[in-house]
Write an enzyme that holds these catalytic residues in place. Sequence first.
Site, PDB file in Angstrom:
ATOM      1  N   GLY A   1      28.753  23.874  92.639  1.00 14.05           N
ATOM      2  CA  GLY A   1      27.301  23.705  92.471  1.00 14.05           C
ATOM      3  C   GLY A   1      27.084  23.331  91.033  1.00 14.05           C
ATOM      4  O   GLY A   1      27.742  22.444  90.510  1.00 14.05           O
ATOM      5  N   GLU A   2      26.213  24.052  90.366  1.00 14.98           N
ATOM      6  CA  GLU A   2      25.969  23.785  88.952  1.00 14.98           C
ATOM      7  C   GLU A   2      26.207  25.097  88.217  1.00 14.98           C
ATOM      8  O   GLU A   2      25.500  26.079  88.466  1.00 14.98           O
ATOM      9  CB  GLU A   2      24.536  23.265  88.791  1.00 14.98           C
ATOM     10  CG  GLU A   2      24.219  22.746  87.428  1.00 14.98           C
ATOM     11  CD  GLU A   2      25.240  21.711  86.937  1.00 14.98           C
ATOM     12  OE1 GLU A   2      25.506  20.737  87.662  1.00 14.98           O
ATOM     13  OE2 GLU A   2      25.761  21.902  85.818  1.00 14.98           O
ATOM     14  N   SER A   3      27.204  25.101  87.351  1.00 10.43           N
ATOM     15  CA  SER A   3      27.579  26.373  86.733  1.00 10.43           C
ATOM     16  C   SER A   3      26.440  26.970  85.914  1.00 10.43           C
ATOM     17  O   SER A   3      26.286  28.193  85.862  1.00 10.43           O
ATOM     18  CB  SER A   3      28.832  26.200  85.877  1.00 10.43           C
ATOM     19  OG  SER A   3      28.658  25.174  84.938  1.00 10.43           O
TER      20      SER A   3
ATOM     21  N   CYS B   1      35.447  24.641  91.415  1.00  5.62           N
ATOM     22  CA  CYS B   1      34.621  23.767  90.591  1.00  5.62           C
ATOM     23  C   CYS B   1      33.699  24.573  89.661  1.00  5.62           C
ATOM     24  O   CYS B   1      34.202  25.200  88.746  1.00  5.62           O
ATOM     25  CB  CYS B   1      33.873  22.798  91.498  1.00  5.62           C
ATOM     26  SG  CYS B   1      33.482  21.271  90.691  1.00  5.62           S
TER      27      CYS B   1
ATOM     28  N   ARG C   1      33.719  20.906  81.314  1.00 11.80           N
ATOM     29  CA  ARG C   1      32.840  20.528  82.426  1.00 11.80           C
ATOM     30  C   ARG C   1      32.747  19.004  82.527  1.00 11.80           C
ATOM     31  O   ARG C   1      32.891  18.297  81.538  1.00 11.80           O
ATOM     32  CB  ARG C   1      31.434  21.092  82.207  1.00 11.80           C
ATOM     33  CG  ARG C   1      31.418  22.619  82.182  1.00 11.80           C
ATOM     34  CD  ARG C   1      30.040  23.145  81.821  1.00 11.80           C
ATOM     35  NE  ARG C   1      29.036  22.622  82.718  1.00 11.80           N
ATOM     36  CZ  ARG C   1      27.797  22.279  82.361  1.00 11.80           C
ATOM     37  NH1 ARG C   1      27.410  22.391  81.117  1.00 11.80           N
ATOM     38  NH2 ARG C   1      26.956  21.822  83.245  1.00 11.80           N
TER      39      ARG C   1
ATOM     40  N   ILE D   1      34.178  16.587  92.627  1.00  6.79           N
ATOM     41  CA  ILE D   1      32.768  16.198  92.523  1.00  6.79           C
ATOM     42  C   ILE D   1      32.230  16.682  91.180  1.00  6.79           C
ATOM     43  O   ILE D   1      32.095  17.890  90.965  1.00  6.79           O
ATOM     44  CB  ILE D   1      31.960  16.816  93.694  1.00  6.79           C
ATOM     45  CG1 ILE D   1      32.588  16.391  95.029  1.00  6.79           C
ATOM     46  CG2 ILE D   1      30.493  16.406  93.603  1.00  6.79           C
ATOM     47  CD1 ILE D   1      32.142  17.208  96.213  1.00  6.79           C
ATOM     48  N   ARG D   2      31.963  15.759  90.281  1.00  7.11           N
ATOM     49  CA  ARG D   2      31.562  16.110  88.897  1.00  7.11           C
ATOM     50  C   ARG D   2      32.439  17.264  88.410  1.00  7.11           C
ATOM     51  O   ARG D   2      31.969  18.285  87.926  1.00  7.11           O
ATOM     52  CB  ARG D   2      30.073  16.489  88.838  1.00  7.11           C
ATOM     53  CG  ARG D   2      29.155  15.303  89.087  1.00  7.11           C
ATOM     54  CD  ARG D   2      27.684  15.699  89.070  1.00  7.11           C
ATOM     55  NE  ARG D   2      27.358  16.652  90.110  1.00  7.11           N
ATOM     56  CZ  ARG D   2      26.972  17.907  89.920  1.00  7.11           C
ATOM     57  NH1 ARG D   2      26.806  18.360  88.710  1.00  7.11           N
ATOM     58  NH2 ARG D   2      26.718  18.695  90.926  1.00  7.11           N
TER      59      ARG D   2
ATOM     60  N   HIS E   1      37.382  20.774  95.892  1.00 13.16           N
ATOM     61  CA  HIS E   1      36.675  21.397  97.026  1.00 13.16           C
ATOM     62  C   HIS E   1      37.454  21.254  98.329  1.00 13.16           C
ATOM     63  O   HIS E   1      37.164  20.356  99.118  1.00 13.16           O
ATOM     64  CB  HIS E   1      35.307  20.719  97.207  1.00 13.16           C
ATOM     65  CG  HIS E   1      34.358  20.969  96.091  1.00 13.16           C
ATOM     66  ND1 HIS E   1      33.545  22.083  96.041  1.00 13.16           N
ATOM     67  CD2 HIS E   1      34.097  20.261  94.978  1.00 13.16           C
ATOM     68  CE1 HIS E   1      32.829  22.048  94.944  1.00 13.16           C
ATOM     69  NE2 HIS E   1      33.140  20.953  94.280  1.00 13.16           N
TER      70      HIS E   1
ATOM     71  N   GLU F   1      37.155  23.169 100.845  1.00 13.88           N
ATOM     72  CA  GLU F   1      36.259  23.568 101.949  1.00 13.88           C
ATOM     73  C   GLU F   1      35.497  22.365 102.525  1.00 13.88           C
ATOM     74  O   GLU F   1      35.111  22.376 103.690  1.00 13.88           O
ATOM     75  CB  GLU F   1      35.287  24.673 101.488  1.00 13.88           C
ATOM     76  CG  GLU F   1      34.119  24.244 100.607  1.00 13.88           C
ATOM     77  CD  GLU F   1      34.463  23.933  99.163  1.00 13.88           C
ATOM     78  OE1 GLU F   1      35.653  24.004  98.786  1.00 13.88           O
ATOM     79  OE2 GLU F   1      33.522  23.589  98.409  1.00 13.88           O
TER      80      GLU F   1
HETATM   81  N1  GLN Z   1      29.572  19.715  86.999  1.00 11.06           N
HETATM   82  C1  GLN Z   1      29.247  20.983  87.567  1.00 11.06           C
HETATM   83  C2  GLN Z   1      29.080  22.056  86.488  1.00 11.06           C
HETATM   84  O1  GLN Z   1      29.196  21.786  85.348  1.00 11.06           O
HETATM   85  C3  GLN Z   1      30.272  21.424  88.588  1.00 11.06           C
HETATM   86  C4  GLN Z   1      30.275  20.522  89.780  1.00 11.06           C
HETATM   87  C5  GLN Z   1      30.727  21.168  91.061  1.00 11.06           C
HETATM   88  O2  GLN Z   1      30.757  22.387  91.202  1.00 11.06           O
HETATM   89  N2  GLN Z   1      31.006  20.355  92.061  1.00 11.06           N
HETATM   90  O3  GLN Z   1      28.819  23.181  86.796  1.00 11.06           O
END
Ligand code: GLN
Length: 178
Positions: free
Chosen positions: A35-37, A67, A96, A124-125, A161, A163
């Site tokens: 997600g987004e940390s 992630c 990140r 993913i990112r 990921h 999952e």
């Molecule tokens: N770029 C996100 C972050 O800095 C992580 C991306 C992800 O969990 N798929 O948290």
Amino acid sequence: MREHAAVLEALGCRVVLVKKPEQLEEIQALVIPGGESTTIFKLAEIFGMLQPLRTSIKNGLPVLGTCAGMILLSSQILDPASGQEGFGGLNTTVRRNAFGNQNDSFETDLIVTGVHGLVHAAFIRAPIIESAGDGVEVIARLEDGRIVGVRQDKVIGISFHPEMVGDGRIHQLLLDLI
Ligand code: GLN
């Protein structure tokens, strides 16, 4: 989170979505999803989960962070959002969004220690583990050698990921730590 729950249920687990500190007492292992940390960190703070999480991890709760989850388990985040700290667990330095904006999502096959056959991994990112300190076992690398999976005691962190593609083999590594 839904994908993690599906994978864990397929492995025979009863899944609880942890939202309150006292729920940490009920579980045998924890997955911290992507997600987004920065958002996960803020929510953990708002819900009073920061200290309880740190304590549970320190006391040996098996944890898998994928992630953003892995970012939050790392002892050092190189480019944190302001105020962002980790939950502890991994003696690692993490960067990140390490693959930049243009090339920020890709899929590849990886060798992961403890898993038979290749793991199809979605990035993913994704973050990268810039360095792994004492006590950390590297369990996955990209072809160019960059570290994308680690384990330290009962904590597993991966940049990707599994999952998303319904692969439960790394979740099984977590269950084996219980
Ligand atoms: N770029 C996100 C972050 O800095 C992580 C991306 C992800 O969990 N798929 O948290």
